[in-house]
Design an enzyme around this catalytic site. Structure first.
Site, short mmCIF file in Angstrom:
data_model
loop_
_atom_site.label_atom_id
_atom_site.label_comp_id
_atom_site.label_asym_id
_atom_site.label_seq_id
_atom_site.Cartn_x
_atom_site.Cartn_y
_atom_site.Cartn_z
N ASP A 99 0.85 -1.18 0.00
CA ASP A 99 0.00 0.00 0.00
C ASP A 99 0.90 1.24 0.00
O ASP A 99 1.80 1.35 0.84
CB ASP A 99 -0.87 -0.01 1.26
CG ASP A 99 -2.29 0.42 0.99
OD1 ASP A 99 -2.46 1.54 0.49
OD2 ASP A 99 -3.22 -0.35 1.28
N ASP A 195 -3.17 4.60 -2.33
CA ASP A 195 -4.26 5.12 -1.51
C ASP A 195 -4.73 6.51 -1.96
O ASP A 195 -3.89 7.40 -2.17
CB ASP A 195 -3.73 5.21 -0.07
CG ASP A 195 -4.82 5.43 0.95
OD1 ASP A 195 -5.64 4.53 1.14
OD2 ASP A 195 -4.84 6.52 1.56
N GLU A 249 -6.44 3.64 -5.90
CA GLU A 249 -7.75 3.71 -5.28
C GLU A 249 -8.37 5.01 -5.78
O GLU A 249 -7.75 6.08 -5.66
CB GLU A 249 -7.64 3.73 -3.76
CG GLU A 249 -9.00 3.67 -3.09
CD GLU A 249 -9.02 4.23 -1.68
OE1 GLU A 249 -9.92 3.86 -0.93
OE2 GLU A 249 -8.15 5.06 -1.34
N ASP A 322 -12.31 -1.10 4.17
CA ASP A 322 -13.19 0.06 4.33
C ASP A 322 -14.66 -0.28 4.18
O ASP A 322 -15.52 0.55 4.49
CB ASP A 322 -12.88 1.13 3.27
CG ASP A 322 -11.49 1.73 3.44
OD1 ASP A 322 -11.02 1.82 4.58
OD2 ASP A 322 -10.90 2.11 2.42
C1 GLC Z 1 -8.26 5.02 1.83
C2 GLC Z 1 -8.05 3.81 2.69
C3 GLC Z 1 -8.71 4.05 4.02
C4 GLC Z 1 -8.07 5.25 4.66
C5 GLC Z 1 -8.13 6.46 3.75
C6 GLC Z 1 -7.19 7.52 4.22
O1 GLC Z 1 -9.59 5.21 1.50
O2 GLC Z 1 -8.51 2.66 2.05
O3 GLC Z 1 -8.63 2.94 4.86
O4 GLC Z 1 -8.73 5.53 5.86
O5 GLC Z 1 -7.73 6.15 2.44
O6 GLC Z 1 -5.87 7.06 4.09
#
Ligand code: GLC
Ligand code: CA
Length: 560
Positions: A99, A195, A249, A322
């Protein structure tokens, strides 16, 4: 196919380490536990692992607030243990993706500690400081600005207060990102999940957000911001040197925008996690949580399948750290009854959900515990929850509601439900640890656990294995053309995958009662062979076109 496109044939297993498996008896999941369970991961038929953050972190957001990008959190082991895991994974033929969280750091990261010291500090411009805040909202905790006494200015945090946003416009920060990429790539990792990567470039001058938009004011000024593709190209260049792949993401990203990251001149990512299909019960729009709507889900699936076809490649997922447990959201767990430990059609709906997405075009991701049908936990007080966003939601969004109503929403929506310890067997603490775990174990672990499901040929676990194996050996299921049938049907999701003469037809019932299924007219006359069903083989099959509750079938079709 070049080797970097291998990911198209692959599938991945996501590990959120804190709750995966405790290997050293302190109640916290770790890399020793991962090492021990690698053969299990391999046995699922996946090709790799995505590790949610394993780096040092004060855990304000459980790993997504990083205080050292080039190390391992002491709770989880150390770099040597990570290397052992990496080596063993590779031996087993499993890739490892990390990640990359670079929209923000922890406020305990040395860069931020330095940055706070003042404007002439070398790290001064690593973060976004202002004398006066704008009107942006944070996604996790109130306003997006926090005053820092030491520096005498406000810093921007799009997420929690303990997650200050990095200033990506500063070339030094981008060099740091590249250095992080190289650090892990030199060690031998195979790729990155990036992320909230579409948030890293903020509009110059940070103008106020539009006041009439309800949640997250300001988002249009940082989502897919002005320099995003330039910055992404810089990171891509490093990844290209190593031939690794990148998954972004992309919260709230439309297909049109996603294609800019995934294809053409601005291509910087191989895949993107989209959120559209996670809105089928409006979980993200907390004010207007509505019951699950299959038509909405199907629309989202089909939109992405069609738009990316031939141009880009999808990720396929239903759960992650999440998103709470899918059986509780889209399966039979929606009909919760306090009298039942597990939903009536727990097994059937758990298996059906697997078939509903794994056979689409894209690379499937399975989140730890999803493959055994883990369900949401229902804790009795908000104080028992630990996730920062659940707490904020409870204390702000639903103030008009009663305590019961608010807790009900937390039961459906909390990220903590995805983060309970994995249930390995029916011994104490579900076999996750020898001592009391760091977080609550779901009390259904005597039924829902890996050991019990290993022994049952009809288990959810073994169904996941069958689906992944079937996909793996069929080029049609990997590359074939997607088509949806009866999009307006409220109970049935039906889609086909076709390549040359070969067609697979996947039919999934989302109803908890029997429903009649029409057969598509233009497929009449084709020979069909049932190759996968989520009910035990020895049970009589209804030939009258009726599907049993949550029944799923996969047919192989041929022109006769
Ligand atoms: C992404 C992650 C989540 C996190 C957020 C801030 O959405 O998947 O778990 O809280 O980013 O880093
Ligand atoms: Ca441990």
């Amino acid at each position: 196919m070049s080797s970097r496109e291998e990911y198209k044939t692959e599938s991945y297993y996501q590990i959120w380490i804190r709750s995966f498996k405790d290997g050293n008896g302190d109640g916290i999941g770790d890399l020793y536990g991962v090492y021990e369970k690698l053969p299990y991961v391999k046995s699922l038929g996946v090709d790799g692992i995505w590790f949610s953050p394993v780096y040092p972190s004060p855990n304000a957001d459980f790993g997504y607030d990083i205080s050292d990008y080039k190390n391992i959190h002491p709770d989880y082991g150390d770099l040597d243990q990570f290397k052992k895991v990496l080596e063993k994974a590779h031996e087993l033929g499993l890739k490892v993706i990390m990640d990359l969280v670079v929209n923000h750091t922890s406020d305990e990261h040395p860069w931020f500690i330095e940055s706070r010291k003042g404007k002439d500090n070398p790290y001064s411009d690593y973060y976004i400081w202002r004398d006066r805040p704008n009107n942006w909202d944070s996604l996790f905790e109130g306003k997006a600005w926090e005053y820092d006494n030491k520096r005498g200015q406000y810093y921007l945090h799009l997420f929690a207060k303990k997650q200050p946003d990095l200033n990506m416009d500063n070339p030094k920060v981008r060099e740091e990102v590249k250095s992080i990429l190289r650090f892990w790539l030199d060690m031998g990792v195979d790729g990155f999940r990036e992320d909230v990567i579409n948030f890293i470039s903020k509009r110059e001058g940070l103008p106020d957000g539009f006041p009439f938009l309800p949640a997250a004011k300001g988002m249009s000024h940082y989502k897919d911001g002005p320099h995003i593709h330039e910055y992404m190209a810089e990171f891509r260049k490093v990844c290209d040197e190593y031939g690794c792949f990148q998954i972004g993401e992309g919260p709230m990203t439309s297909v049109g925008t996603a294609l800019k990251y995934l294809s053409g001149d601005t291509k910087s990512l191989d895949m993107m996690f989209s959120f559209d299909h996670m809105m089928a019960d409006c979980l993200y729009t907390e004010y207007i949580h509505r019951p699950f709507d299959l038509i909405k889900l199907k629309k989202a699936f089909t939109r992405w399948q069609n738009a990316l076809n031939g141009k880009a490649w999808n990720t396929l997922y239903l759960e992650n750290h999440d998103h709470p447990r899918i059986i509780s959201r889209y399966g039979d767990g929606r009909y919760f009854s306090p009298k039942r430990k597990i939903p009536k059609y727990w097994k059937e709906s758990g298996k059906m959900l697997a078939a509903s997405y794994i056979f689409q075009q894209g690379t499937p991701f399975i989140y730890q515990g999803q493959e055994i049908g883990m369900t949401n936990i229902r804790l009795s007080s908000i104080d028992d929850y630990v996730d920062v966003s659940s707490k904020t939601n409870y204390h702000t969004y639903h103030l008009k509601d009663t305590v019961e109503e608010r807790l009900h929403r937390i039961h459906i929506s909390s990220r903590d439900s995805a983060r309970t310890p994995v249930q390995w067997d029916d011994s104490a603490h579900a076999g996750f640890s020898t001592v009391t775990p760091w977080f609550y174990v779901n009390q259904n672990y005597d039924v829902v656990n890996v050991r019990a499901e290993e022994d049952d040929p009809d288990s959810i676990l073994n169904f996941y294995r069958k689906c992944l194996a079937l996909r793996k050996k069929s080029r049609t299921l990997i590359y074939g053309q997607y088509r949806e049938y009866f999009p307006r049907d409220r109970h049935i999701y039906m889609y086909s995958r076709t390549m040359g003469d070969v067609m697979y037809l996947i039919i999934c019932s989302f109803a908890r009662h029997r429903v009649h299924v029409k057969f598509p007219k233009d497929l009449k006359g084709m020979k069909k062979k049932l190759i996968l069903c989520n009910y035990p083989e020895n049970e009589p099959k209804d030939i009258n076109g009726h599907f049993r509750p949550y029944e799923a079938r996969v047919y192989r079709m041929k022109k006769s």
